[in-house]
Structure formats: C-alpha cells, structure tokens
Write an enzyme that holds these catalytic residues in place. Structure first.
Site, mmCIF file in Angstrom:
data_model
loop_
_atom_site.group_PDB
_atom_site.id
_atom_site.type_symbol
_atom_site.label_atom_id
_atom_site.label_comp_id
_atom_site.label_asym_id
_atom_site.label_seq_id
_atom_site.Cartn_x
_atom_site.Cartn_y
_atom_site.Cartn_z
ATOM 1 N N ARG A 1 -3.760 16.847 6.564
ATOM 2 C CA ARG A 1 -4.603 16.821 5.389
ATOM 3 C C ARG A 1 -4.383 18.042 4.504
ATOM 4 O O ARG A 1 -4.337 17.944 3.272
ATOM 5 C CB ARG A 1 -6.066 16.747 5.843
ATOM 6 C CG ARG A 1 -7.040 16.510 4.712
ATOM 7 C CD ARG A 1 -8.448 16.364 5.278
ATOM 8 N NE ARG A 1 -9.394 17.043 4.438
ATOM 9 C CZ ARG A 1 -10.438 16.446 3.861
ATOM 10 N NH1 ARG A 1 -10.667 15.185 4.082
ATOM 11 N NH2 ARG A 1 -11.259 17.124 3.089
ATOM 12 N N HIS B 1 -11.734 3.709 -3.353
ATOM 13 C CA HIS B 1 -10.983 4.479 -2.359
ATOM 14 C C HIS B 1 -11.446 4.150 -0.958
ATOM 15 O O HIS B 1 -10.644 3.880 -0.064
ATOM 16 C CB HIS B 1 -11.083 5.986 -2.603
ATOM 17 C CG HIS B 1 -10.359 6.771 -1.550
ATOM 18 N ND1 HIS B 1 -10.931 7.081 -0.334
ATOM 19 C CD2 HIS B 1 -9.090 7.242 -1.497
ATOM 20 C CE1 HIS B 1 -10.036 7.724 0.416
ATOM 21 N NE2 HIS B 1 -8.931 7.837 -0.272
ATOM 22 N N HIS C 1 -5.935 -1.216 6.193
ATOM 23 C CA HIS C 1 -6.150 -0.735 7.560
ATOM 24 C C HIS C 1 -7.032 -1.681 8.371
ATOM 25 O O HIS C 1 -6.556 -2.357 9.254
ATOM 26 C CB HIS C 1 -6.705 0.712 7.616
ATOM 27 C CG HIS C 1 -5.834 1.705 6.933
ATOM 28 N ND1 HIS C 1 -4.505 1.848 7.252
ATOM 29 C CD2 HIS C 1 -6.067 2.593 5.929
ATOM 30 C CE1 HIS C 1 -3.960 2.778 6.477
ATOM 31 N NE2 HIS C 1 -4.878 3.239 5.666
ATOM 32 N N HIS D 1 -9.635 1.052 1.141
ATOM 33 C CA HIS D 1 -9.445 1.535 2.509
ATOM 34 C C HIS D 1 -10.679 1.172 3.326
ATOM 35 O O HIS D 1 -11.799 1.538 2.933
ATOM 36 C CB HIS D 1 -9.337 3.068 2.537
ATOM 37 C CG HIS D 1 -8.075 3.645 1.962
ATOM 38 N ND1 HIS D 1 -8.086 4.732 1.104
ATOM 39 C CD2 HIS D 1 -6.780 3.328 2.147
ATOM 40 C CE1 HIS D 1 -6.839 5.051 0.790
ATOM 41 N NE2 HIS D 1 -6.024 4.227 1.400
ATOM 42 N N ARG E 1 -16.608 6.024 1.788
ATOM 43 C CA ARG E 1 -16.879 7.471 1.790
ATOM 44 C C ARG E 1 -16.797 8.049 0.386
ATOM 45 O O ARG E 1 -17.490 9.012 0.065
ATOM 46 C CB ARG E 1 -15.840 8.206 2.659
ATOM 47 C CG ARG E 1 -15.959 7.988 4.140
ATOM 48 C CD ARG E 1 -14.810 8.632 4.889
ATOM 49 N NE ARG E 1 -13.567 7.902 4.714
ATOM 50 C CZ ARG E 1 -12.416 8.414 4.296
ATOM 51 N NH1 ARG E 1 -12.317 9.710 4.003
ATOM 52 N NH2 ARG E 1 -11.346 7.665 4.164
ATOM 53 N N HIS F 1 1.031 5.507 -1.299
ATOM 54 C CA HIS F 1 0.650 6.750 -1.977
ATOM 55 C C HIS F 1 1.967 7.490 -2.214
ATOM 56 O O HIS F 1 2.469 8.189 -1.324
ATOM 57 C CB HIS F 1 -0.261 7.607 -1.105
ATOM 58 C CG HIS F 1 -1.528 6.925 -0.678
ATOM 59 N ND1 HIS F 1 -2.612 6.789 -1.515
ATOM 60 C CD2 HIS F 1 -1.885 6.334 0.478
ATOM 61 C CE1 HIS F 1 -3.591 6.145 -0.876
ATOM 62 N NE2 HIS F 1 -3.175 5.850 0.340
ATOM 63 N N ASP G 1 2.366 2.997 3.005
ATOM 64 C CA ASP G 1 1.249 3.931 2.928
ATOM 65 C C ASP G 1 1.680 5.386 2.734
ATOM 66 O O ASP G 1 2.004 5.800 1.625
ATOM 67 C CB ASP G 1 0.380 3.735 4.193
ATOM 68 C CG ASP G 1 -0.945 4.477 4.143
ATOM 69 O OD1 ASP G 1 -1.200 5.200 3.160
ATOM 70 O OD2 ASP G 1 -1.747 4.354 5.090
ATOM 71 N N HIS H 1 0.845 -1.207 0.000
ATOM 72 C CA HIS H 1 0.000 0.000 0.000
ATOM 73 C C HIS H 1 0.871 1.245 0.000
ATOM 74 O O HIS H 1 1.566 1.529 0.968
ATOM 75 C CB HIS H 1 -0.918 0.005 1.222
ATOM 76 C CG HIS H 1 -1.994 1.051 1.153
ATOM 77 N ND1 HIS H 1 -2.947 1.072 0.160
ATOM 78 C CD2 HIS H 1 -2.260 2.127 1.935
ATOM 79 C CE1 HIS H 1 -3.763 2.102 0.348
ATOM 80 N NE2 HIS H 1 -3.363 2.763 1.418
ATOM 81 N N GLU I 1 -10.595 2.831 8.715
ATOM 82 C CA GLU I 1 -9.381 3.396 9.300
ATOM 83 C C GLU I 1 -9.736 4.238 10.524
ATOM 84 O O GLU I 1 -8.963 4.317 11.477
ATOM 85 C CB GLU I 1 -8.649 4.243 8.252
ATOM 86 C CG GLU I 1 -7.316 4.792 8.739
ATOM 87 C CD GLU I 1 -6.519 5.495 7.647
ATOM 88 O OE1 GLU I 1 -7.031 5.622 6.521
ATOM 89 O OE2 GLU I 1 -5.376 5.918 7.938
#
Lengths: 447, 447
Positions: free
Chosen positions: A82, A207, A271, A234, A210, A61, A322, A59, A237
């Site tokens: 974020r 993703h 997760h 995901h 959500r 990004h 991650d 995993h 989490e």
C-alpha cells in the site's frame, strides 16, 4: 476498406475450434465469417495457430504496473504494497500518466487484450486541486488506449472517504470529488467528451462501500442506469471490509449495494471473494457480473472467491489483471479453475470453453461492448492469434487447442492482434515498437 | 578451454544482485567470479539482464509432457488425467521415449533448467517383459538429457504394487521389477554404466508407500546410503494415501519412511502436502528436502503443503515441474509464496532470495550435485540469463531485479543458458533448433 484474414484454427460460437476460417473485416466490424475454407485465398492474411476473439481485461489500475516486483521486496507485507502504491499515485500527472498507461496498454495489446476496463480514481492534482480540465487524467487514459490501439471502458470512480466514516487523507485527496453529485457532474462532462466515439465507453464505479457512503451510492448508480453504461464496484475483497460494513450498516457490502440500486446486468462486482449465501444469491439473481482477478487475489492474499457457485446462480464471470502483478489473461483464466481445485480438492469446475467465454464475450459485455468478443458478422473486428508451435503449446491438436491455450499459453505466444479492424500486433511486435523500453522509461520517470 | 562471460547483473552468494560481474569458465567449472567490473572485456560474452546460477528441476516425469492440454478436456476429472497418463505410458518404447524426452529437456533448457531430476519408473517393455538391455529406457533418458545439454539425476524408481496390497495391473506391469532386490540389481547396473560420468547421477526412488511394501523400502534406502546418492519419494500427495497407509501400518507415510531408514539429508519428500505435526517434525529434523510442485499440485487439486513450516523445521525446499502442465520454474517459485498467501490470508512468507535458493542451490543439492546452483569458483559452470527489458520484466532495477524475475518473468525471458560450461541457449534459441517442432513430432508419434 475490406480486409481478409484466414485462420488456421478459430474459436467460433457456440464455443468450438474450427479449421480453416476466412474472416472478412469492414471498418471496425466483421463482415463475414466462413468456416471450412481449406486454403488461404491469395489476398488474405494467414493467421497461424488458434485465433480467438479479442480478450477483455475487465479490471485494471494502469498505474499499478509501476509496482511490479517492487512490492515483493522485504517479504512484501500488505503495508509494503500500500505504501508503494500510494507513492506512485502521488507522483503522476496527466503527462506521465499518459506515458505510463500507453506502455501498459501496449503490454496488454501484446497479451491479446483488445479492450480494457480502467477503474479510474486518480482524478485530481496534488492536494486534490482539480486540473484546468477536471478530466485531464481521464483524457490521458483515453489517449493512452488509442495510442496502444485498444478500446477503453473508462470506469470513472467515485471515491469519497478513506474508510467508513473516515475522511480522505494524504494522496487520497487526489481521488475525491467531495460528494457524489460533484462526481456525477465531472463524469457527465467526461461522457460528453466521448459522445459518439466508437472506441470509448464512459462508465461509472463505486470504489467500494468503504469509500462511498451508502446515501451517496444511488447517485452513482443513477448515472449508470440513465446512460445504460457499466457500473463497477470492488466488493468483499477482504474479510475486514465485510465486518466494518456490517457494523456500520447492519448489512454486507452486497446487501448494501442491492438496497442502493447498484446491482444488475450492467454492473460488475470485482473480487466478490468473501460472500455469504445471501450475497451469492443476490449477485446471481440480479445478473451482476463478477470479475475475478486471481493473480492479484493471490498477490494480495485475498483468498479464493466462489466463482463457480456465482456462475451457477446467474452471474457471468469476467477476468481482470487488476494490479498487473502479471498481465496474462490465460493465467487469470486457468487460475480461476486451478485455485478452485486447490481449495476444493477436486478438478473439473470449468471447461476451457467457459473460461474463454469469461475472457472474451462476458468481459466485453461487462465493459459496455456487448457487440465484441465473439466471431460473428457485425461484431467488433478483434482477432487474437496464439501460436500452437511454441514450446508451451506444441503438441496441441484441433481437439485440444482451446485447452492448450487456456492451460499452458503465455502472452509470449500471441503473435498477431487485430483490434477494431486494425492490426496492432504483428509477429509478436506492437506498432509502438519496443514496449519494454517504453515501460522502463515511463516507470523511471515517476520513480 | 577458458571462456569469459560478463554479466550486466548477477545473483551472487549469499543472495544479492551485483552489477558488472565477470565470470571465467574452465571446462565445466567456474574458475573466477569477479564483481564490480564496470565494462565487458573485449573477449567476454556480454550477458544482458540478470544472470542466475542454473535452475534445478527437482521432480520430472518427462512423458507427462505429452498430456499437456489433453487432460483438461471435458472438465478434466482426476480419472481423465490418469487414463490419459497411462495411455501415454503404454505407447512408449526406448526410441520414442528418447525422442520425447530430448524435446522435453530442451524445453527445460529454454526455461533455464540445467539439471533435471527424472523420477523414472517406466522401466520395462509391454506386459513387463524387460528389454534386451534391462535399462534401455533409463539410457534413453540419459541420452535425451545429453542431447539437450543438461545434467540428469536419474532417480531409478522402485514400483512394485498398484496400491497397498494390490498387484500391478495393465500398463503398471511395465513399472515393476518384482521385488526390491531385483530393482537394486537393475539399479546397480544402471549406476555402473555411468560410473565416472560428470553429467549423470544415478539415484534411487521409492515411488510411494502405496507402490513399495514397507519391508521392501530398506533395500531401496540402502542403495542410497551405500552410494551416497539421492533417494526421492512421493509423500502424502493425497489424503486418501495417508488414510490407507495408517490403516495398513498404523503409521503415516512419513513415519513409515522414517522407521524404514528412508529419510535424511540425501532424501527428498516430493509433495508432502498433507502432514501431521509429527510428520513435519520428522521431515525437518532429519534434514530431508521437500520438493514442492505447485503447478502440478494446483492441476491435480492436491492442496497446498506447509512449505514454510517445513523450511523452518529444517527441510530445504526444492522445486519441480512434475507433470509439466507448464515448465516454468519462476512460476513454481512464486506459486510457493502465492499459494501460501491464498490459504493463510497473509503476504510475505518467502523472500525472492529464498525462492531463488530453492530453484538453484537447494535443488541441485537434492539431485546429487551439491557443487552446482551457485556462482562460486569451482562450482558447476551454469549461467541462466533473464531479460529485464521485456514487457514482463521492464521497470526492474538492480534493487528489484530478483523480485521482478521471481514474481513476473516467464521462460520466454530466458535468453542465454550455459550448462556445465557449454552454451546451450543463445538469443532464446536452443542448439537443437525448433524445439516446438520437436515436441509436436514426438507427441504425434505416440498419439
């Protein structure tokens, strides 16, 4: 072309350290694995220390590497994290993404990672306008992995909403394809582009519940089933994600994904931190992989997921770096055990052998390379050699080498890496040269 | 002799990264610290990356290094750990202890540690018969630290019982002096041996309330008060210890230590994991240091102590590598924050600056060197330089250098160490040479 490597110690199935192992490689595969060869033959490259199969980073990004350190400033709340992450996402284009990802994948190679699962949702240009080639960003990632000499499982990610019932906003518009049908059209084109490529798998990802409405999930799952390719998602989490999902769907994320056909042996729940007993049974009984990312889960204050109960229930465990707070699969592996110790008050949940399996065979299988991560004839020729004479690992014996590596080694101890039959790291140096310099330049370019 | 070092970046009080810092050293002290010197003078040694004050390892059991990896075998229960630990303790004599500790302290030096707090209880020969020099083992530790080029705070530990009301047994007989008076006599002799030595502090330790009966504690505390020297004690590492203490004394370990005069600004409570609100207030109000050893506390499944509330209540936090599962004070520092995230579900408990203070000034002060761990004229001349161009730290800027080091650096990134005015690590190599080889040989000798 035939190459020979003689390993001082090697990690052979079913999970034991063997002294003096002669490995012959033809093309990108192992031809022969011969144990108990006391001395290296003249034409063999000698690999000191403990040689493992390739590590799989299940995993990633890639662009989060630019955030390392930055997101810890001013005590680093979740919102600091974020905000900075979106600023980096907004700055990238195919050229700068290639430059950054190439350096990040080279950092992975130096840590013994021979295959990366890239959870890729940064699809489109500013304001969500597609690039001339709608997969320009995905191609950049494949080119980056090839330049770094590792395989990639490009998990093309469907990302449609900013939250349950909330439209995409700001930089998120770069992630969206409008609906799952259009996502699938783009993903098919990406898949066609790498048909027959032995070093690339094109998989799918939801993703999260959500970001993908329930009725859109089956379209993504169908892509995985039709092509027998990985499907990552995901899952749970954060507690808030569970609460919102239950409120909208009267189902937990795992229940929703089960109902929509998204779980099974080709799937990976990333997760899986906050689970009910029912969730745990659904994941285990379906044989869904669970990808633990403990250094990121520590960083983001997620909590400690029930890795051992999931494993006992039937879910193979895999590991991912991650957000790349650090890139160190040994730290991820030991953290699975150590964090479980912290919350349980007991030692001894996992053996080093089980944790190495998570870092190797299980990880590769979850990324669509079930023929990797194990030293057997016919498997992908990946060899990761770890020094047993550094200050961190010194004192290890054949009987304790696996434990020393899992519980004390650092990527700085990886001195040689062979991936798909090609030697990409020699004496701790990557073929691309000064990877630290490449990282610094790439990060500077987008800052 | 005057030496000059020019730091590309340096960590200056009150806790900020400054570019271009010229440091002049006379003997074992800083003479001048001049910020904003844009280019290195010709006669100055150039130190790349971020230069920190020396790191203090406030809690060490040197011989536990021989257990690294070993104690994780067969899923590594607590009993595996203890059995192996006692086997190593039984095997050591002054010669082999010198050999082992010298290598362990050199490993610490390579990680940027310029002072170690050695919690020393392996006093006597087999079956508890004193050596010809009753402090032969302590002298071996001092000699080891000097050979490795670091300072030592030798915390001579009183260890009288195998548990509350239980006599010493087996290898434990090597730890015991019979009673605290006899312990004090031996400790006084040890102290006399190093009177006037600038690189050695002789402090005291109460192993724990399990190992020192309540009525014996004041004798040990008096030694600390009389000589104004550190007093360390293992406190509340396990719930069972608290329960047994309450049952025998109707007081928690912290309450008992308070009543017996063992807490205060010269004291350090090691672990302090399982505390009541009263315990927390007693530690904080007395200004007692609290030494967190998170990688060991993870390893031994101890749990996560209330570091931040203790700090807010008045206890300076320090860091120790304790059992040396790893020797990495950056990992200890970030683990204080990250483990608190795991149990609280929130980020942002500690700034990087606060964690660096724990690793430097607070640690040295707790070991009896309040004039170390800070880049100020007159302070001990310790300089630890960390690469910012490795794959782990690349991308850091002056604004994020402290965060990058605390949250992502490894001992492999420490390229230069000056301790007490002497350069002991250059280009990542220790003056003793192949420290991995020294460790392996020392461990082999006692295995």
């Amino acid at each position: 072309m035939r190459l020979s490597f003689w390993c001082e110690l090697a990690w052979l199935p079913p999970g034991e350290v063997v002294q003096g192992v002669l490995v012959t490689v033809e093309g990108d595969r192992f031809a022969e694995i011969v144990p108990a060869v006391p001395e290296p033959p003249r034409d063999a490259v000698r690999l000191a220390g403990l040689t493992l199969p390739g590590l799989a980073n299940a995993h990633s990004h890639a662009f989060h590497r630019a955030l390392r350190g930055v997101t810890q400033a001013e005590k680093g709340s979740f919102w600091t994290w974020r905000e900075r992450m979106y600023a980096v996402a907004a700055a990238l284009d195919p050229d700068s993404y290639l430059t950054l990802a190439r350096a990040v994948y080279a950092e992975m190679a130096l840590a013994g990672i021979t295959c990366v699962g890239e959870f890729h949702y940064l699809h489109h240009g500013p304001d969500g306008v597609p690039y001339g080639d709608q997969n320009a960003m995905g191609h950049a990632l494949v080119e980056a992995a090839r330049a770094a000499g590792i395989r990639i499982s490009l998990l093309d990610t469907c990302y449609l909403t900013g939250g349950l019932g909330i439209p995409l906003d700001g930089v998120q518009t770069r992630f969206g394809d409008g609906d799952a049908e259009r996502w699938a059209g783009r993903a098919e084109a990406l898949r066609d582009a790498y048909a027959g490529a032995g070093d690339v798998a094109v998989g799918a990802a939801v993703h999260s519940v959500r970001a993908v409405p329930a009725e859109q999930i089956p379209t993504v799952a169908d892509f995985s089933h039709r092509h027998a390719t990985p499907l990552h998602v995901h899952v749970s989490e954060q507690q808030a994600e569970n609460a919102a999902c239950v409120e909208m769907y009267a189902a937990t994320p795992v229940q929703l994904l089960t109902e929509r056909g998204a779980l099974g042996p080709r799937s990976t729940a990333v997760h899986a931190t906050h689970l009910s007993d029912v969730d745990l049974a659904l994941l285990g009984q379906s044989g869904t992989h669970v990808c633990m990312c403990p250094t990121t889960e520590r960083d983001l204050a997620d909590g400690v997921g029930p890795a051992r109960p999931l494993f006992e229930a039937g879910s193979p465990i895999t590991l991912g770096s991650d957000s790349h707070a650090v890139i160190d699969l040994f730290e991820e592996a030991r953290a699975v055990e150590l964090d479980e110790r912290l919350v349980s008050g007991r030692r001894g949940h996992w053996t080093a052998a089980e944790l190495l399996d998570a870092a190797t065979a299980a990880g590769h299988a979850s990324l669509g390379f079930p023929d990797a991560g194990v030293l057997l004839p016919g498997a992908r020729a990946d060899l990761v050699s770890v020094r047993l004479d550094s200050v961190r690992t010194a004192g290890a014996t054949p009987a304790t080498a696996a434990e020393a590596v899992v519980f004390a080694a650092s990527p700085a101890d990886v001195h040689s890496v062979v991936a798909g039959g090609r030697r990409i790291v020699t004496d701790g140096r990557h073929g691309l040269g000064d990877v630290g310099g490449l990282l610094a330049a790439a990060i500077r370019e987008i800052s």
